[in-house]
Design a protein around this motif. Structure first.
Motif, PDB file in Angstrom:
ATOM      1  N   GLY A 101       0.785  -1.213   0.000  1.00 11.97           N
ATOM      2  CA  GLY A 101       0.000   0.000   0.000  1.00 11.97           C
ATOM      3  C   GLY A 101       0.825   1.275   0.000  1.00 11.97           C
ATOM      4  N   PHE A 102       2.153   1.187   0.108  1.00 10.76           N
ATOM      5  CA  PHE A 102       3.007   2.366   0.129  1.00 10.76           C
ATOM      6  C   PHE A 102       3.971   2.303  -1.051  1.00 10.76           C
ATOM      7  CE2 PHE A 102       1.815   1.853   4.566  1.00 10.76           C
ATOM      8  CZ  PHE A 102       1.469   3.137   4.925  1.00 10.76           C
ATOM      9  N   PRO A 103       3.872   3.229  -2.018  1.00  8.35           N
ATOM     10  CA  PRO A 103       4.869   3.263  -3.077  1.00  8.35           C
ATOM     11  C   PRO A 103       6.230   3.604  -2.498  1.00  8.35           C
ATOM     12  CG  PRO A 103       3.441   5.207  -3.165  1.00  8.35           C
ATOM     13  CD  PRO A 103       2.858   4.281  -2.147  1.00  8.35           C
ATOM     14  N   PRO A 104       7.344   3.234  -3.178  1.00 14.16           N
ATOM     15  CA  PRO A 104       8.678   3.479  -2.628  1.00 14.16           C
ATOM     16  C   PRO A 104       8.919   4.925  -2.220  1.00 14.16           C
ATOM     17  CG  PRO A 104       8.794   2.049  -4.534  1.00 14.16           C
ATOM     18  CD  PRO A 104       7.375   2.504  -4.446  1.00 14.16           C
ATOM     19  N   SER A 105       8.379   5.876  -2.974  1.00 14.88           N
ATOM     20  CA  SER A 105       8.616   7.282  -2.659  1.00 14.88           C
ATOM     21  C   SER A 105       7.900   7.730  -1.399  1.00 14.88           C
ATOM     22  CB  SER A 105       8.167   8.164  -3.840  1.00 14.88           C
ATOM     23  OG  SER A 105       6.782   7.972  -4.068  1.00 14.88           O
ATOM     24  N   GLU A 106       6.918   6.914  -0.942  1.00 15.39           N
ATOM     25  CA  GLU A 106       6.149   7.289   0.238  1.00 15.39           C
ATOM     26  C   GLU A 106       6.270   6.228   1.326  1.00 15.39           C
ATOM     27  OE1 GLU A 106       2.147   8.124  -0.821  1.00 15.39           O
ATOM     28  OE2 GLU A 106       2.690   9.217  -2.624  1.00 15.39           O
ATOM     29  N   ARG A 132      -3.953 -13.063   2.774  1.00 16.83           N
ATOM     30  CA  ARG A 132      -4.029 -12.880   1.319  1.00 16.83           C
ATOM     31  C   ARG A 132      -5.196 -11.977   0.932  1.00 16.83           C
ATOM     32  NH1 ARG A 132      -3.226 -17.014  -3.136  1.00 16.83           N
ATOM     33  NH2 ARG A 132      -3.093 -14.957  -4.112  1.00 16.83           N
ATOM     34  N   ALA A 133      -6.245 -11.978   1.725  1.00 17.76           N
ATOM     35  CA  ALA A 133      -7.395 -11.127   1.419  1.00 17.76           C
ATOM     36  C   ALA A 133      -7.065  -9.651   1.613  1.00 17.76           C
ATOM     37  CB  ALA A 133      -8.577 -11.520   2.293  1.00 17.76           C
ATOM     38  N   ALA A 134      -6.241  -9.346   2.607  1.00 14.02           N
ATOM     39  CA  ALA A 134      -5.976  -7.942   2.940  1.00 14.02           C
ATOM     40  C   ALA A 134      -4.516  -7.536   2.788  1.00 14.02           C
ATOM     41  CB  ALA A 134      -6.433  -7.662   4.376  1.00 14.02           C
ATOM     42  N   TRP A 135      -3.586  -8.497   2.834  1.00 13.48           N
ATOM     43  CA  TRP A 135      -2.151  -8.189   2.847  1.00 13.48           C
ATOM     44  C   TRP A 135      -1.394  -9.114   1.893  1.00 13.48           C
ATOM     45  CZ3 TRP A 135      -0.450  -4.206   5.945  1.00 13.48           C
ATOM     46  CH2 TRP A 135      -1.347  -3.748   6.929  1.00 13.48           C
ATOM     47  N   ASP A 136      -1.916  -9.314   0.711  1.00 14.94           N
ATOM     48  CA  ASP A 136      -1.331 -10.297  -0.193  1.00 14.94           C
ATOM     49  C   ASP A 136       0.088  -9.911  -0.605  1.00 14.94           C
ATOM     50  OD1 ASP A 136      -1.340 -12.657  -1.544  1.00 14.94           O
ATOM     51  OD2 ASP A 136      -2.491 -11.932  -3.258  1.00 14.94           O
ATOM     52  N   ALA A 167       6.272 -15.629   6.042  1.00 16.44           N
ATOM     53  CA  ALA A 167       6.109 -15.293   4.628  1.00 16.44           C
ATOM     54  C   ALA A 167       5.512 -13.896   4.460  1.00 16.44           C
ATOM     55  CB  ALA A 167       5.228 -16.332   3.946  1.00 16.44           C
ATOM     56  N   ALA A 168       4.505 -13.593   5.268  1.00 19.24           N
ATOM     57  CA  ALA A 168       3.890 -12.269   5.192  1.00 19.24           C
ATOM     58  C   ALA A 168       4.882 -11.178   5.582  1.00 19.24           C
ATOM     59  CB  ALA A 168       2.665 -12.211   6.096  1.00 19.24           C
ATOM     60  N   ALA A 169       5.634 -11.422   6.656  1.00 18.43           N
ATOM     61  CA  ALA A 169       6.607 -10.421   7.109  1.00 18.43           C
ATOM     62  C   ALA A 169       7.685 -10.196   6.061  1.00 18.43           C
ATOM     63  CB  ALA A 169       7.234 -10.872   8.430  1.00 18.43           C
ATOM     64  N   ALA A 170       8.165 -11.276   5.456  1.00 13.85           N
ATOM     65  CA  ALA A 170       9.187 -11.139   4.412  1.00 13.85           C
ATOM     66  C   ALA A 170       8.618 -10.429   3.193  1.00 13.85           C
ATOM     67  CB  ALA A 170       9.711 -12.520   4.021  1.00 13.85           C
ATOM     68  N   GLY A 171       7.414 -10.789   2.812  1.00 10.31           N
ATOM     69  CA  GLY A 171       6.809 -10.201   1.627  1.00 10.31           C
ATOM     70  C   GLY A 171       6.518  -8.724   1.752  1.00 10.31           C
ATOM     71  N   HIS A 172       6.377  -8.233   2.979  1.00  9.50           N
ATOM     72  CA  HIS A 172       6.090  -6.818   3.188  1.00  9.50           C
ATOM     73  C   HIS A 172       7.301  -6.048   3.701  1.00  9.50           C
ATOM     74  CE1 HIS A 172       1.862  -6.846   2.143  1.00  9.50           C
ATOM     75  NE2 HIS A 172       1.794  -8.027   2.719  1.00  9.50           N
ATOM     76  N   GLY A 173       8.473  -6.662   3.608  1.00  9.19           N
ATOM     77  CA  GLY A 173       9.704  -5.946   3.926  1.00  9.19           C
ATOM     78  C   GLY A 173       9.889  -5.589   5.374  1.00  9.19           C
ATOM     79  N   LEU A 174       9.306  -6.362   6.293  1.00  6.73           N
ATOM     80  CA  LEU A 174       9.451  -6.070   7.714  1.00  6.73           C
ATOM     81  C   LEU A 174      10.778  -6.615   8.221  1.00  6.73           C
ATOM     82  CD1 LEU A 174       5.850  -6.822   8.998  1.00  6.73           C
ATOM     83  CD2 LEU A 174       6.779  -4.737   7.994  1.00  6.73           C
TER      84      LEU A 174
END
Length: 236
Positions: free
Chosen positions: A5-10, A122-126, A147-154
């Motif tokens: 939900g956040f582009p790299p610039s934001e 997957r419904a909200a944070w795919d 998997a979710a944490a890795a996929g969202h760069g946490l």
């Protein structure tokens, strides 16, 4: 990778990126964690856990030698595979995590929560690591959250801390509902265990699968005995 939900610039600051962890690991996230006791229901009935001191000691053993330590190391392995986009390694680590569940109820506990987490996330944070896990017949809970944490760069260590703390909180909540301790004692136990949780997260973050091992036999027996316990509130 960036937070969904956040582009790299934001991209948000470091603290804001941890908000997904608070959502995924809160009691409100629909994985049904309230239905499981990690075998603690039998430990309470047998008299192994009678008060705050005995529960605290039980949880220290799990963090040091038992399933909580193993799940943390497996979480780290799955996280690294997700970051590296090594889908074969992610699938293998997931299968390994399920194979290490040494009783029917432990296997149910991890796979039921894992499947529920993948469905809701997957419904909200795919993200791609979650998509890669979806075709698996069964998904272990630590693999799903990792998997979710890795996929969202946490960050790995913060994700590990949150995951381990959530497992401790679920265990304490189960024992509070079973009656040997009250809510205040439950909070005291969790506060006391924070340094150990941080230490395990650091250890797991630098670990590999060769570091896996378990020596919490009484906990394993509790999980097995719970399967035939006459009167039960929990599924495990």
């Amino acid at each position: 990778m960036t937070v969904s939900g956040f582009p790299p610039s934001e991209a948000p600051d470091a603290d804001a990126t941890l908000l997904p962890l608070m959502l995924w690991l809160s009691p409100a996230f629909p994985v049904g964690s309230f239905a499981y006791s990690q075998g603690l229901e039998w430990a309470v009935e047998s008299g192994d856990i009678q008060d705050a001191r005995s529960l605290g000691g039980w949880l220290v053993e799990l963090l040091t030698y038992g399933a909580l330590r193993a799940d943390a190391l497996l979480f780290a392995e799955c996280f690294r595979a997700g970051v590296a986009e090594d889908w074969e390694a992610l699938a293998e680590a997931n299968v390994f995590a399920i194979a290490l569940a040494n009783s029917a109820e432990r296997r149910l506990e991890t796979t039921a929560q894992g499947a529920a987490f993948v469905l809701a996330a997957r419904a909200a944070w795919d993200c791609e690591p979650l998509r890669q896990l979806s075709p698996e017949a069964r998904v272990a809970y630590p693999a799903a959250v990792a998997a979710a944490a890795a996929g969202h760069g946490l960050p790995l260590e913060a994700s590990l801390q949150a995951f381990i703390l959530a497992q401790i909180a679920a265990a304490v909540s189960a024992v509070v509902r079973l009656g040997p301790i009250g809510q205040t004692d439950g909070q005291k136990i969790q506060a006391t265990l924070i340094p150990r949780i941080r230490a395990l997260a650091r250890e797991a973050g630098g670990s590999s699968l060769t570091d896996l091992g378990s020596c919490a036999f009484r906990s394993d027996i509790a999980a097995m005995r719970h399967e035939t316990q006459y009167s039960r509130l929990f599924r495990s």
